[in-house]
Design an enzyme around this catalytic site. Structure first.
Site, PDB file in Angstrom:
ATOM      1  N   GLY A  46      -7.444   0.932  -6.796  1.00 23.42           N
ATOM      2  CA  GLY A  46      -9.004   0.377  -6.189  1.00 23.42           C
ATOM      3  C   GLY A  46      -9.191   0.962  -5.117  1.00 23.42           C
ATOM      4  O   GLY A  46      -8.351   1.566  -4.278  1.00 23.42           O
ATOM      5  N   GLN A  51     -13.363   2.408   2.763  1.00 18.98           N
ATOM      6  CA  GLN A  51     -12.006   2.959   3.264  1.00 18.98           C
ATOM      7  C   GLN A  51     -12.166   4.423   3.416  1.00 18.98           C
ATOM      8  O   GLN A  51     -11.426   5.093   3.730  1.00 18.98           O
ATOM      9  CB  GLN A  51     -11.195   2.610   2.001  1.00 18.98           C
ATOM     10  N   CYS A  91      -2.551  -2.106   0.431  1.00 18.24           N
ATOM     11  CA  CYS A  91      -3.858  -1.567   0.462  1.00 18.24           C
ATOM     12  C   CYS A  91      -3.522   0.022   0.893  1.00 18.24           C
ATOM     13  O   CYS A  91      -2.667   0.294   1.906  1.00 18.24           O
ATOM     14  CB  CYS A  91      -4.535  -2.403   1.870  1.00 18.24           C
ATOM     15  N   LEU A  92      -4.496   0.857   0.423  1.00 17.29           N
ATOM     16  CA  LEU A  92      -4.337   2.238   0.916  1.00 17.29           C
ATOM     17  C   LEU A  92      -4.633   2.428   2.428  1.00 17.29           C
ATOM     18  O   LEU A  92      -4.216   3.436   2.899  1.00 17.29           O
ATOM     19  CB  LEU A  92      -5.008   3.226   0.183  1.00 17.29           C
ATOM     20  N   HIS A 133     -10.246  -8.095  -3.307  1.00 19.82           N
ATOM     21  CA  HIS A 133      -9.718  -7.391  -2.340  1.00 19.82           C
ATOM     22  C   HIS A 133     -10.667  -6.136  -1.928  1.00 19.82           C
ATOM     23  O   HIS A 133     -10.996  -5.743  -0.919  1.00 19.82           O
ATOM     24  CB  HIS A 133      -8.377  -6.673  -2.863  1.00 19.82           C
ATOM     25  N   GLU A 134     -11.194  -5.598  -2.939  1.00 24.80           N
ATOM     26  CA  GLU A 134     -12.234  -4.425  -2.803  1.00 24.80           C
ATOM     27  C   GLU A 134     -13.578  -5.149  -2.256  1.00 24.80           C
ATOM     28  O   GLU A 134     -14.193  -4.644  -1.340  1.00 24.80           O
ATOM     29  CB  GLU A 134     -12.275  -3.860  -4.151  1.00 24.80           C
ATOM     30  N   HIS A 137     -13.338  -5.515   1.468  1.00 24.00           N
ATOM     31  CA  HIS A 137     -13.687  -4.324   2.199  1.00 24.00           C
ATOM     32  C   HIS A 137     -14.987  -3.821   2.243  1.00 24.00           C
ATOM     33  O   HIS A 137     -15.467  -3.601   3.550  1.00 24.00           O
ATOM     34  CB  HIS A 137     -12.962  -3.059   1.375  1.00 24.00           C
TER      35      HIS A 137
HETATM   36  O1  GNR Z   1      -3.598   0.184  -4.515  1.00 23.86           O
HETATM   37  C1  GNR Z   1      -3.888  -0.961  -4.604  1.00 23.86           C
HETATM   38  N1  GNR Z   1      -2.972  -1.952  -4.929  1.00 23.86           N
HETATM   39  C2  GNR Z   1      -3.155  -3.252  -5.009  1.00 23.86           C
HETATM   40  C3  GNR Z   1      -2.150  -4.245  -5.215  1.00 23.86           C
HETATM   41  C4  GNR Z   1      -2.164  -5.470  -5.065  1.00 23.86           C
HETATM   42  C5  GNR Z   1      -3.679  -6.121  -4.859  1.00 23.86           C
HETATM   43  C6  GNR Z   1      -4.670  -5.096  -4.272  1.00 23.86           C
HETATM   44  C7  GNR Z   1      -4.209  -3.737  -4.375  1.00 23.86           C
HETATM   45  S1  GNR Z   1      -5.803  -2.710  -4.070  1.00 23.86           S
HETATM   46  C8  GNR Z   1      -4.879  -1.176  -3.436  1.00 23.86           C
HETATM   47  C9  GNR Z   1      -5.782  -0.056  -3.393  1.00 23.86           C
HETATM   48  C10 GNR Z   1      -6.552  -0.412  -2.068  1.00 23.86           C
HETATM   49  O2  GNR Z   1      -6.383  -0.453  -0.853  1.00 23.86           O
HETATM   50  N2  GNR Z   1      -8.129  -0.634  -2.422  1.00 23.86           N
HETATM   51  O3  GNR Z   1      -8.814  -1.358  -1.285  1.00 23.86           O
HETATM   52 NI    NI Z   2      -7.463  -1.953   0.215  1.00 29.67          NI
END
Ligand code: GNR
Ligand code: NI
Length: 167
Positions: A46, A51, A91-92, A133-134, A137
């Site tokens: 995601g 980001q 998270c990236l 999660h997104e 952000h």
């Molecule tokens: O790549 C991602 N893996 C992930 C694994 C578990 C819960 C959420 C994520 S999202 C993350 C990519 C990211 O940072 N999205 O904002």
């Molecule tokens: Ni993230």
């Protein structure tokens, strides 16, 4: 096509709240395409526009194994949350850190697709986690904000150390 630089926690720009998208045009489609390339290259499942330092309500997700299911969410709103699940998140923007976070098991989101059509989606499991999660952000939150102050401090220290090693 272009790879976009990803902001790293604790960059203050990750705290910005994203604005709604008023017009779906060629520049937005280009952004989606660049974000997809960036997410796949990372690799991640995601990516929120926040980001890549674009503070608009845009999220992409692909939880497939083979990059075959890109989903685009414009102006997404969480309409309903049910149940609980806890899973390890990464998270990236917080590279190399994985921690358990409690999330809703099932969510309903309303959003616009790339054609500007209103859509709604009921998601559960990993897709539900990723959506939450997104959406965080877009509201200026990273998963680390769900952890204790002690864990947040440790993560900041670990990332700073990492940055020194790679510098
Ligand atoms: O790549 C991602 N893996 C992930 C694994 C578990 C819960 C959420 C994520 S999202 C993350 C990519 C990211 O940072 N999205 O904002
Ligand atoms: Ni993230």
């Amino acid at each position: 096509m272009a790879l976009l630089p990803i902001l790293r926690f604790p960059d203050v720009r990750l705290k910005k709240v994203a604005a709604p998208i008023a017009k779906i045009d060629e520049s937005l489609r280009q952004l989606v395409s660049d974000m997809a390339e960036t997410m796949y290259e990372a690799p991640g499942i995601g990516l929120a526009a926040t980001q890549v330092d674009v503070h608009k309500q845009l999220v992409i997700i692909d939880i497939s194994e083979d990059k075959s299911d890109l989903r685009v969410f414009i102006n997404p709103r969480l309409e309903r949350c049910d149940g609980f699940q806890e899973g390890e998140e990464g998270c990236l923007s917080v590279p190399g850190i994985y921690e358990k976070v409690e999330r809703a098991e099932q969510v309903t989101v309303h959003y616009l697709d790339l054609e500007g059509k209103e859509q709604s989606l009921v998601a559960e499991g990993l897709l539900a986690v990723c959506l939450q999660h997104e959406l965080d952000h877009l509201n200026g939150k990273v998963f680390v904000d769900h952890l204790s102050q002690l864990k947040q401090t440790r993560i900041k220290n670990r990332l700073a150390k990492q940055a020194r090693v790679t510098a």
